[in-house]
Design an enzyme around this catalytic site. Structure first.
Site, mmCIF file in Angstrom:
data_model
loop_
_atom_site.group_PDB
_atom_site.id
_atom_site.type_symbol
_atom_site.label_atom_id
_atom_site.label_comp_id
_atom_site.label_asym_id
_atom_site.label_seq_id
_atom_site.Cartn_x
_atom_site.Cartn_y
_atom_site.Cartn_z
ATOM 1 N N VAL A 64 0.961 -1.305 0.164
ATOM 2 C CA VAL A 64 -0.009 -0.066 0.141
ATOM 3 C C VAL A 64 0.808 1.296 -0.161
ATOM 4 O O VAL A 64 1.581 1.635 1.157
ATOM 5 C CB VAL A 64 -0.914 0.021 1.196
ATOM 6 C CG1 VAL A 64 -1.864 1.205 1.228
ATOM 7 C CG2 VAL A 64 -1.886 -1.128 1.133
ATOM 8 N N LYS A 137 -8.155 7.018 -17.781
ATOM 9 C CA LYS A 137 -9.584 7.370 -17.884
ATOM 10 C C LYS A 137 -9.856 8.995 -17.970
ATOM 11 O O LYS A 137 -10.683 9.286 -18.643
ATOM 12 C CB LYS A 137 -10.302 6.530 -16.532
ATOM 13 C CG LYS A 137 -12.084 7.181 -16.507
ATOM 14 C CD LYS A 137 -12.379 6.379 -15.455
ATOM 15 C CE LYS A 137 -14.024 6.895 -15.447
ATOM 16 N NZ LYS A 137 -14.808 6.052 -14.222
ATOM 17 N N ARG A 219 -2.923 -4.314 -48.504
ATOM 18 C CA ARG A 219 -4.073 -3.943 -49.345
ATOM 19 C C ARG A 219 -5.128 -4.739 -49.489
ATOM 20 O O ARG A 219 -6.300 -4.288 -49.690
ATOM 21 C CB ARG A 219 -3.120 -3.880 -50.673
ATOM 22 C CG ARG A 219 -2.285 -2.775 -51.046
ATOM 23 C CD ARG A 219 -1.636 -3.057 -52.281
ATOM 24 N NE ARG A 219 -0.441 -4.238 -52.457
ATOM 25 C CZ ARG A 219 -0.277 -4.749 -53.484
ATOM 26 N NH1 ARG A 219 -0.423 -4.229 -54.561
ATOM 27 N NH2 ARG A 219 0.587 -5.746 -53.473
ATOM 28 N N HIS A 280 3.303 -20.605 -53.346
ATOM 29 C CA HIS A 280 2.206 -21.106 -52.526
ATOM 30 C C HIS A 280 2.272 -21.960 -51.173
ATOM 31 O O HIS A 280 1.786 -23.055 -51.277
ATOM 32 C CB HIS A 280 1.265 -21.772 -53.748
ATOM 33 C CG HIS A 280 0.728 -20.673 -54.691
ATOM 34 N ND1 HIS A 280 0.074 -19.677 -54.421
ATOM 35 C CD2 HIS A 280 0.798 -20.993 -56.134
ATOM 36 C CE1 HIS A 280 0.176 -19.199 -55.662
ATOM 37 N NE2 HIS A 280 0.519 -19.805 -56.693
ATOM 38 N N GLY A 309 8.077 -16.323 -59.887
ATOM 39 C CA GLY A 309 7.047 -15.756 -58.995
ATOM 40 C C GLY A 309 7.199 -16.058 -57.492
ATOM 41 O O GLY A 309 6.541 -15.758 -56.819
ATOM 42 N N GLU A 334 9.218 -12.667 -55.968
ATOM 43 C CA GLU A 334 8.447 -11.702 -55.259
ATOM 44 C C GLU A 334 9.219 -10.974 -54.288
ATOM 45 O O GLU A 334 8.980 -9.899 -53.815
ATOM 46 C CB GLU A 334 7.197 -12.137 -54.872
ATOM 47 C CG GLU A 334 6.185 -12.572 -56.005
ATOM 48 C CD GLU A 334 5.219 -11.512 -56.532
ATOM 49 O OE1 GLU A 334 5.366 -10.371 -55.664
ATOM 50 O OE2 GLU A 334 4.617 -11.413 -57.447
#
Length: 521
Positions: A64, A137, A219, A280, A309, A334
Site C-alpha cells: 500500500v 480514464k 492492401r 504457394h 514468381g 516476389e
C-alpha cells in the site's frame, strides 16, 4: 493543459532521471515512491515522498503506497467539473497532471523456470495499474506515461508548448496505457491459469490471453475482396519473420508474408549454406552446398517453372555473385530474404524496384505456440521442434543405407517437414529432385513428385525419398522404386508396416524409420 505536478513511480527506471530533470525544468513538482524517490533524491532533485504527501507511510511491505484519496482524487477529478474541483479544494487535494508509472516486472519474474508461486504473487502490481487506469480514464485532464521511449518526445512537446501537452497526445498516451495494463493482466492470467494442482506451470493456460501489435493494414488478404492486416507479437521470437527489415520494393502482401514465413522457417534449420524457394506455401526447390550460389543453382533446377514468381530465402549473406546468378536465369522473384546483403548486392538489386528485399536476423529459435483460427475457436500447439538426427534412424530393411544416402535422407526429411501433407520429397546430392505436396492420397503425392522430377529433366536413379508420415500401403513404395529411388525415410507406425517393409526388400530399397511424423496442414 500545462503540467504542474507529476507522480513518478517506476519499476523500469531507464531514462527516469533525465525525464524528471526535464519536468523540473518546466516548473513541475514531483511526487514519488520508494526506490524511485530515492533515485531522484540521490541525484539532488526536489521530490516529495507520497507518504509525506498523503500523511500515511508506505505499509504492508510496500503493498500500500498510492491507494489514497489524495492521490486518486488528484488524478481522477474532472477539470471541467466545478463540483469536482470544489471537492478537491474542500479537501486540500492538488491536481496531479502527469502520472509516470510502469509496473512490477511480473513477466520477467515468471520467465525464470524456478520461480515460486509466492514470488510471482509478490510481483503482481496493484497500486500501479490503479493509477495508470485512473490517469488514462481521465486523459482529458491528465497525461499518463508508461513507456520510457516516450520521454524525449513528451519533453520536446512541453518545450514547444510552454509546459503543456495537447489533448491528442494525452489521448494517445491513454490508449497506450490501457494496452499496457491489459497485457499485464493478461500475462498474470495466462501464468496463473496454466498452473496445475501442484502449482507447477503447464504449457496451455485454461484461459489464453493474446496480444499483438498491428504493423500495417495490407492492401488485401489472400484475395482482393478480403481485408487484411499484419500484427506482430510485442516481443517477437528471435529470428522470426516478424523481425524483418524491408530494404526495398513494394509493400508486402498477405500472401507475401505467409510465404516468406514458410521460406524463412525452412532455410534457417540448415547449418550449411542453403537456399529455399517457396511457391504457394510449399518448397518447390531446396538445396545445400558449399556456397549460396551453388545452393541457389541446385534449388532453382528442381522446378524452374514453379520458381517463377516465388519467394527465395538464403541462410547467409547475399553477395553480388548470388544476385548475378539470379539475373542470369531471368528469375522473377516476389520476395528475397537473407540475414544480410553486401553493398554490391544491394546496388544490383536496386534495379529491380518492385522486388521486396527483407533482411532479418538468423536465429534457430522456435515460437512458444503455433496458432490456427477455426470457426468459433483457436487451435494451439507447440511447434514441431523435431529435427531428425542419425541416432534417430532405425534401419528396418535388409539393405542398410550408405553414409551418403543417410546424409540425403536427413536432408529430404528436413525438407518434408515444411511441405504440406501428404508430403513426398525425392532428393539427391543435397538438393530436392521432386516434391509432391498437399494431396489427399500419399501415392498421388509420390506420383506427382516423380512426375515433376521427370518434367525438370532430373534423374531419380539412386535418389532418396522422404515421406512426412507412414506409407499406409505398399503402392507408394512401388512408385518410389519404379522411379529409381534406392533409399526411403519415413516415421513408420502403420498397421501395414510389415507389408511396406517387405515391398522395400523386394525392390532392394534401404528404408529407415524415424518414429516422428511431420504433418503440416
Amino acid at each position: 493543459m500545462k503540467i504542474r505536478q507529476a507522480l513518478i513511480s517506476l519499476s523500469n527506471k531507464n531514462g527516469a532521471l533525465e525525464f524528471a530533470q526535464g519536468l523540473i525544468a518546466h516548473g513541475v513538482k514531483l511526487l514519488s515512491t520508494g526506490g524511485t524517490a530515492k533515485l531522484l533524491r540521490d541525484a539532488g532533485l526536489p521530490v516529495t515522498e507520497v507518504g509525506d504527501y498523503t500523511g500515511f507511510p508506505e505499509m504492508l511491505d510496500g503493498r500500500v503506497k498510492t491507494l489514497h484519496p489524495r492521490v486518486h482524487g488528484g488524478i481522477l477529478a474532472r477539470r471541467d467539473s466545478p463540483e469536482h474541483m470544489a471537492t478537491l479544494e474542500q479537501h486540500d487535494i492538488p491536481t496531479i497532471d502527469l502520472v509516470c508509472v510502469n509496473l512490477y516486472p511480473f513477466r520477467e519474474t515468471v520467465a525464470n523456470p524456478a520461480v515460486t508461486l509466492v514470488e510471482a504473487i509478490e510481483n503482481i502490481d496493484i497500486g500501479g495499474p490503479a493509477m495508470v487506469r485512473s490517469a488514462a480514464k481521465n486523459y482529458a485532464g491528465v497525461a499518463v506515461v508508461t513507456d520510457p521511449e516516450d520521454y524525449p518526445a513528451l519533453l520536446a512537446e512541453m518545450a514547444s508548448s510552454a509546459g503543456a501537452l495537447s489533448l491528442g497526445t494525452r489521448f494517445a498516451l491513454a490508449k497506450k496505457a490501457f494496452v499496457h495494463t491489459a497485457r499485464y493482466d493478461g500475462a498474470i492470467a495466462n501464468w496463473l491459469t496454466a498452473l496445475d494442482d501442484a502449482n507447477q506451470p503447464q504449457p496451455f493456460p485454461e484461459q489464453l490471453q493474446l496480444a499483438f501489435d498491428r504493423v500495417e493494414t495490407l492492401r488485401y488478404g489472400e484475395n482482393p475482396h478480403q481485408q487484411a492486416a499484419f500484427y506482430r507479437d510485442p516481443a517477437p521470437t528471435a529470428g522470426s519473420i516478424a523481425n524483418y527489415r524491408q530494404l526495398q520494393g513494394k509493400e508486402l502482401s498477405y500472401n507475401n508474408i505467409a510465404d516468406a514465413d514458410a521460406a524463412w522457417e525452412c532455410v534457417k534449420t540448415f547449418d550449411t549454406p542453403a537456399c529455399v524457394i517457396i511457391k504457394h506455401a510449399n518448397p518447390c526447390g531446396v538445396a545445400v552446398d558449399v556456397n549460396l550460389v551453388s545452393a541457389y543453382a541446385k534449388a532453382f533446377q528442381t522446378d524452374s517453372t514453379s520458381a517463377f514468381g516465388g519467394i527465395i530465402a538464403f541462410n547467409g549473406t547475399v553477395d553480388h555473385e548470388v544476385v548475378a546468378a539470379m539475373n542470369a536465369r531471368k528469375h522473377f522473384v516476389e520476395v528475397l530474404l537473407a540475414p544480410a546483403f553486401t553493398d554490391a548486392a544491394r546496388e544490383m538489386l536496386a534495379a529491380k524496384q518492385n522486388l521486396r528485399v527483407l533482411e532479418l536476423p538468423l536465429a534457430r529459435v522456435y515460437h512458444a505456440f503455433e496458432l490456427k483460427r477455426v470457426g468459433g475457436g483457436l487451435l494451439v500447439q507447440t511447434p514441431d521442434r523435431f529435427n531428425v538426427q542419425p541416432a534417430d534412424l532405425r534401419v528396418v530393411t535388409q539393405v542398410a543405407p550408405s553414409a551418403t544416402q543417410i546424409e540425403d535422407l536427413l536432408f529430404a526429411y528436413r525438407v518434408a517437414k515444411f511441405v504440406k501433407s501428404n508430403a513426398i520429397v525425392f532428393c539427391g546430392g543435397g538438393m530436392t529432385l521432386g516434391v509432391g505436396a498437399g494431396q489427399m492420397s500419399r501415392v498421388d503425392s509420390t506420383r506427382i513428385a516423380a512426375s515433376k522430377a521427370q518434367s525438370a529433366g532430373l534423374d531419380l536413379a539412386g535418389s532418396c525419398v522422404a515421406s512426412d508420415a507412414f506409407f499406409p500401403f505398399r503402392d507408394g513404395l512401388d512408385v518410389v522404386a519404379g522411379a529409381g529411388a534406392k533409399a526411403v525415410i519415413q516415421p513408420g507406425g502403420s498397421v501395414r508396416d510389415d507389408e511396406v517393409i517387405s515391398a522395400a526388400d523386394e525392390h532392394g530399397l534401404a528404408m529407415v524409420f524415424t518414429g516422428a511424423r511431420h504433418f503440416r496442414h
